[in-house]
Design a protein around this motif. Structure first.
Motif, PDB file in Angstrom:
ATOM      1  N   UNK A   1      37.436  37.393  39.866  1.00 59.22           N
ATOM      2  CA  UNK A   1      36.967  39.761  39.301  1.00 59.22           C
ATOM      3  C   UNK A   1      38.558  39.812  38.935  1.00 59.22           C
ATOM      4  N   UNK A   2      37.394  40.419  37.950  1.00 64.51           N
ATOM      5  CA  UNK A   2      38.529  41.093  36.973  1.00 64.51           C
ATOM      6  C   UNK A   2      40.028  42.448  38.372  1.00 64.51           C
ATOM      7  N   UNK A   3      41.269  42.705  38.122  1.00 63.36           N
ATOM      8  CA  UNK A   3      41.786  43.204  38.714  1.00 63.36           C
ATOM      9  C   UNK A   3      41.864  44.203  38.682  1.00 63.36           C
TER      10      UNK A   3
ATOM     11  N   UNK B   1      48.354  35.808  38.206  1.00 66.50           N
ATOM     12  CA  UNK B   1      48.859  36.762  37.050  1.00 66.50           C
ATOM     13  C   UNK B   1      48.176  37.912  37.667  1.00 66.50           C
ATOM     14  N   UNK B   2      47.493  37.891  38.945  1.00 70.92           N
ATOM     15  CA  UNK B   2      47.400  39.065  39.285  1.00 70.92           C
ATOM     16  C   UNK B   2      48.144  39.297  40.134  1.00 70.92           C
TER      17      UNK B   2
ATOM     18  N   UNK C   1      43.670  44.330  44.905  1.00 65.56           N
ATOM     19  CA  UNK C   1      43.520  43.220  45.516  1.00 65.56           C
ATOM     20  C   UNK C   1      45.297  43.457  46.624  1.00 65.56           C
TER      21      UNK C   1
ATOM     22  N   UNK D   1      49.227  27.428  33.082  1.00 66.04           N
ATOM     23  CA  UNK D   1      48.239  27.725  31.483  1.00 66.04           C
ATOM     24  C   UNK D   1      48.839  28.476  30.453  1.00 66.04           C
TER      25      UNK D   1
ATOM     26  N   UNK E   1      45.932  27.995  46.249  1.00 70.53           N
ATOM     27  CA  UNK E   1      45.473  27.776  44.387  1.00 70.53           C
ATOM     28  C   UNK E   1      46.487  27.701  43.960  1.00 70.53           C
TER      29      UNK E   1
ATOM     30  N   UNK F   1      37.263  35.926  30.784  1.00 70.46           N
ATOM     31  CA  UNK F   1      38.503  35.002  32.220  1.00 70.46           C
ATOM     32  C   UNK F   1      37.891  34.624  33.320  1.00 70.46           C
ATOM     33  N   UNK F   2      37.476  35.832  33.631  1.00 68.87           N
ATOM     34  CA  UNK F   2      37.108  35.947  35.039  1.00 68.87           C
ATOM     35  C   UNK F   2      35.362  35.637  34.920  1.00 68.87           C
TER      36      UNK F   2
ATOM     37  N   UNK G   1      47.939  31.350  27.897  1.00 68.24           N
ATOM     38  CA  UNK G   1      47.345  32.545  29.285  1.00 68.24           C
ATOM     39  C   UNK G   1      48.229  33.061  28.767  1.00 68.24           C
ATOM     40  N   UNK G   2      48.015  34.018  27.123  1.00 65.64           N
ATOM     41  CA  UNK G   2      48.978  34.767  25.994  1.00 65.64           C
ATOM     42  C   UNK G   2      49.144  36.119  26.714  1.00 65.64           C
TER      43      UNK G   2
ATOM     44  N   UNK H   1      46.337  27.461  40.134  1.00 69.04           N
ATOM     45  CA  UNK H   1      45.347  29.111  39.686  1.00 69.04           C
ATOM     46  C   UNK H   1      45.848  29.926  38.687  1.00 69.04           C
ATOM     47  N   UNK H   2      45.911  30.608  37.710  1.00 67.24           N
ATOM     48  CA  UNK H   2      46.673  30.822  36.577  1.00 67.24           C
ATOM     49  C   UNK H   2      46.516  32.161  36.459  1.00 67.24           C
ATOM     50  N   UNK H   3      45.009  32.748  37.017  1.00 70.77           N
ATOM     51  CA  UNK H   3      44.535  34.706  36.915  1.00 70.77           C
ATOM     52  C   UNK H   3      44.794  34.440  38.027  1.00 70.77           C
TER      53      UNK H   3
ATOM     54  N   UNK I   1      39.442  34.759  42.630  1.00 73.33           N
ATOM     55  CA  UNK I   1      39.852  34.377  41.210  1.00 73.33           C
ATOM     56  C   UNK I   1      39.114  34.623  40.033  1.00 73.33           C
TER      57      UNK I   1
END
Lengths: 146, 751
Positions: free
Chosen positions: A42-44, A69-70, A49, A95, A61, B675-676, A98-99, A64-66, A40
């Protein structure tokens, strides 16, 4: 008798001391696995991933929006657009601000001609990122598709 | 407190506590009164110059020397009161230790007098205090303390009974209090057991109990009082040791001079139980409870990290235990049952605490936040350090709304015309670092001397670059602006605590009118204290205009007044034709606790209410049309100065997560994602460090003062934000450590 008394009281002191020392670990609860929490944060683009890991973490989770999203991005890259749409929808439900995901979802919806839904997501994104040119262009695109 | 640079700057120099200021002002008279009282107390010794017993002669000469030396000191203080002259240097520590010498001297005289007047005061009886009496006193104290504080806790969690969660939390609180008193009983029983094996049981028991008392006081000062005041460890150890020994010695002297010293049971009784009848003892319990509750109520809103409240609670517990011991009658008992009365309670308490199915998060329940249960719970739940030197690492770096729119209609309209950043935070929990950070747009080091602040004052550099003049009312950064910066001070004679936005904007309007011919643009910076705790909690505590249901009225009413004056200023700018030619930023340098979980103010804490701030920006329409932003992206007050740079046409390079960055970009671009990323937050005054993650949804706090960690889900309602720690804490600790090391590297600092 005195030595027995000393022994008993010393043993009592040890019991209390050990109890107090161990109470911290007793009241610390286990949470999500390290992998999902690290995911959550870490940037993809920085760390690949695996899809199975993302699916497991999304199940662990769900709010968890991230991670959602991933997962959506992974599905999209794999060509599973329906699943991607579902994952993105989970992300914006968790979220609504989350634009970036609103935009990705709008693109998917526009691809299958769900124009009204796409427009709603673009407008939601514009409320968070006002006056952003790519969003205004996308909004015009929804009007042209109609 | 003068020994601590922080305490000196925060409390002493600005004279924040009127009571303390009064005491210092008249300390020489207090000294004379204390001198007179102590001379009266040692009068008996003056007749013993030619006594038969050496101890009596010793008492005489000690008393005579005390009268002379203390008298000279008193005359010296009256001639030139010295306490007010103490500064934050080693003289303060020397003064404290010197004061301890006087008290120890009195204690020595008291001991000599006691032994002279009542030779059997310590040796009288050979029987020590029994485990049964200690256990009875411990259980009775537990019941009494729990009843008193449960009533107080219930008033904090109204209407919650008989909800199951509250009952479980109450049981946990009671179990924790029982554990503390059983621990006390166990230790005293151990002391009594050792003493019983000696030839003079009562004397030995008394001496060991006295040593235990000195140690307990010293540890309390070292672990609870000194860390929130940022007193370094060596000084804290010296002060705590001196204070512990001194208080114990003075108390011992008073105990031994009791009329009934020879009849006071065991050594522990002699030290702890009051010399009153059982009937009076029962009344004393009630008086103790009433006094404790009244004191707690009077100090709770002006306390610093609960130091005063914890002190009151522990003194209350000591008094209650002593009175309970007085109430339990002595009688012959069967010694062979000592195993039950000593080991049994320890085993029962351990089983209850460790094996009972306490639900996760019970220690964070609102009921357990009542100060007595908070103290007991913290003592019982001793969080193991995740990393042996992690908290030491943090301490080495330490030596240096939503819902209110009905109260602030003007600001609400202003917000509708501008940009409201919904996810805004400060990176520092209080003014000393949060205000300079706004000006620098970057990280602040607690050890940084503000005399070199001009080197990193990015906002002042923008002022110079773009030929701005400055109109300012501020006490934090203003002293460190360069002499070459064209500054006009607004309301310079008003004390910091009295600064008022209404007065400030009035002065600003007059300044702008008088300087209308000056074509240079103006940077105005105002930091009024209308809603600071010094005005909403410490002073008055009254609403300015009625009730505000659902809000803390003293705060809400002052916020409404701020809103009105801000609206008048906006109207002034519109009339002047300057509104649409102005960038206006409305924010706060930090937040405050208004009773959340018993917290008031900001102190050394990093809780959600301290780090969340409002951030609203009005941008001229010609600039507004050219930019975009992300209103849900986490934003910091350190972004304000970079944002001004960007809006005024300057290009900034990306400086890393420690630094702020512009909140606006060109319409065709996108803001870098946050965000991260993880963002370090710091308390301005103490060793609390936080990590903000997941776009401001997750806050993790490491408190090196209390040596505990907390986690918060900021997306939840305020009452439900505190969450259980997870196994992720080690990774988060390493992130905090990494951020601090980056900060050290930037400043070239080595802790």
């Amino acid at each position: 008798m005195a030595s027995i008394r000393i022994f008993n009281t010393f043993a009592a002191v040890c019991v209390i001391a050990v109890t107090f020392a161990q109470m911290g670990s007793r009241h610390r609860s286990d949470g999500a696995s390290d992998v999902c929490l690290t995911l959550a944060d870490t940037e993809p683009v920085h760390t690949p991933k695996p899809l199975t890991t993302l699916e497991r973490c999304h199940a662990e989770r769900p709010a968890d929006a991230d991670i959602a999203a991933d997962l959506g991005a992974a599905y999209e890259a794999a060509g599973a657009l329906d699943r991607a749409e579902g994952a993105y929808a989970d992300a914006v439900q968790s979220d609504p601000d989350y634009a970036d995901v609103q935009i990705r979802l709008a693109h998917l919806l526009l691809n299958r001609r769900a124009v009204d839904e796409a427009r709603a997501h673009v407008e939601a994104a514009l409320r968070v990122q006002p006056n952003r040119q790519p969003l205004l262009d996308l909004l015009r695109q929804t009007e042209h598709v109609e | 407190m003068t020994c601590s640079p922080f305490a000196f700057d925060m409390f002493i120099r600005p004279q924040l506590s009127p009571a303390l200021t009064q005491f210092v002002q008249w300390h020489h008279l207090w000294y004379v009164a204390a001198y007179a009282a102590t001379v009266l107390s040692v009068l008996p010794a003056f007749a013993w110059r030619r006594a038969d017993r050496p101890i009596a002669v010793t008492a005489h000469w000690l008393a005579a020397a005390y009268v002379v030396v203390a008298g000279i000191v008193g005359a010296w203080l009256v001639s030139a009161p010295r306490l007010a002259m103490l500064a934050n240097d080693r003289r303060s520590l020397v003064a404290v230790l010197a004061a301890s010498v006087a008290l120890l001297w009195i204690a020595a005289i008291d001991h000599c007098i006691a032994v002279t007047e009542r030779p059997g005061c310590v040796r009288a009886a050979e029987n020590g205090t029994t485990e049964r009496r200690l256990l009875s006193a411990a259980i009775g104290s537990t019941v009494f303390v729990c009843c008193v504080h449960a009533v107080r806790a219930a008033s904090v969690v109204p209407g919650a009974f008989p909800a199951r969660g509250v009952l479980v939390a109450a049981l946990w609180g009671g179990a924790a209090v029982l554990a503390c008193f059983v621990a006390l009983h166990t230790w005293l029983a151990f002391v009594a057991a050792i003493a019983s094996a000696t030839r003079s049981a009562r004397t030995c028991e008394y001496a060991l109990a006295l040593l235990s008392l000195a140690f307990a006081i010293a540890e309390f000062l070292r672990r609870v009082v000194c860390p929130p005041l940022s007193i370094d460890r060596a000084t804290a150890a010296a002060l705590a040791s001196a204070a512990g020994v001194t208080v114990a010695a003075v108390w011992s002297g008073v105990s031994l001079r009791r009329r009934d010293a020879a009849d006071a049971g065991g050594g522990i009784d002699l030290l702890l139980t009051p010399m009153i009848s059982r009937g009076t003892a029962a009344v004393a319990l009630v008086v103790t409870a009433a006094a404790s509750l009244a004191l707690l109520r009077s100090v709770e809103r002006m306390d610093w990290d609960f130091v005063l409240q914890k002190s009151i609670v522990l003194v209350e517990w000591a008094c209650v235990f002593g009175v309970m011991l007085r109430l339990v009658p002595s009688r012959d008992e069967v010694r062979r049952w000592s195993a039950i009365t000593s080991l049994g309670p320890a085993v029962v308490v351990s089983a209850v605490l460790f094996w009972a199915p306490w639900p996760a998060g019970v220690t964070n329940h609102a009921f357990v936040n009542e100060i007595a249960f908070r103290v007991a719970s913290a003592a019982a739940v001793n969080e193991p350090d995740p990393d042996p030197d992690y908290f030491q690492f943090l301490q080495r770096h330490t030596d240096i709304g939503p819902g209110a729119s009905s109260t602030i209609p003007i600001v609400k309209r202003f917000a509708a015309e501008g940009f409201v950043f919904r996810n805004a935070f400060t990176r520092y929990g209080a003014t000393r670092l949060s205000v300079p950070a706004i000006w620098s747009g970057g990280p602040m080091l607690r050890h940084l001397k503000l005399t070199s602040f001009d080197r990193i004052n990015a906002l002042e550099k923008l002022v110079a670059s773009d030929s701005y003049r400055v109109a300012i009312n501020d006490f934090t950064v203003r002293p460190y602006l360069r002499s070459t910066t064209p500054v006009t001070d607004l309301d310079p004679t008003v004390l910091s605590a009295d600064t008022d936005l209404c007065q400030n904007v009035g002065s600003l309007e007059r300044y702008l009118d008088q300087s209308a011919g000056d074509r240079r643009p103006v940077l105005t910076y105002l930091s009024p204290m209308n809603v600071h705790t010094v005005n909403t909690i410490d002073r008055g505590r009254r609403s300015l205009d009625g009730d505000y249901p659902g809000f803390y009225a003293p705060y809400a009413s002052r916020l409404r007044r701020l809103d009105r004056c801000f609206g008048e200023f906006v109207d002034y700018l519109k009339q002047r034709g300057s509104y649409d030619d102005s960038i206006i930023v409305v924010t706060s340098d930090h937040g405050d606790s208004l009773g959340e979980d018993g917290r008031w103010g900001h102190a050394v804490w990093l809780y959600p209410e301290h780090v969340r701030v409002p951030l609203m920006v009005h941008v001229p329409s010609r600039l507004r049309a050219a930019v975009t932003t992300d209103l849900s992206r986490v934003a910091f007050t350190t972004d304000i100065t970079p944002t001004l740079y960007g809006l005024l046409g300057h290009t900034l390079r990306e400086a890393g997560p420690l630094f702020g960055s512009p909140l606006f970009v060109a319409r065709g671009a996108a803001l870098p994602s946050r965000r991260r990323a993880s963002y370090l937050l710091m308390s301005s005054y103490g060793g609390s460090y936080g990590l903000l993650r997941q776009n401001g949804r997750s806050l993790f706090v490491s408190d090196a003062i209390q040596r505990r960690e907390s986690a918060f889900d900021l997306a939840s309602p305020p009452a439900a934000q505190s969450i259980a720690l997870t196994d992720d804490r080690r990774r988060v600790n390493s992130l905090i450590r990494r951020e601090l090391e980056s900060l050290d590297a930037f400043y070239g600092f080595r802790p």
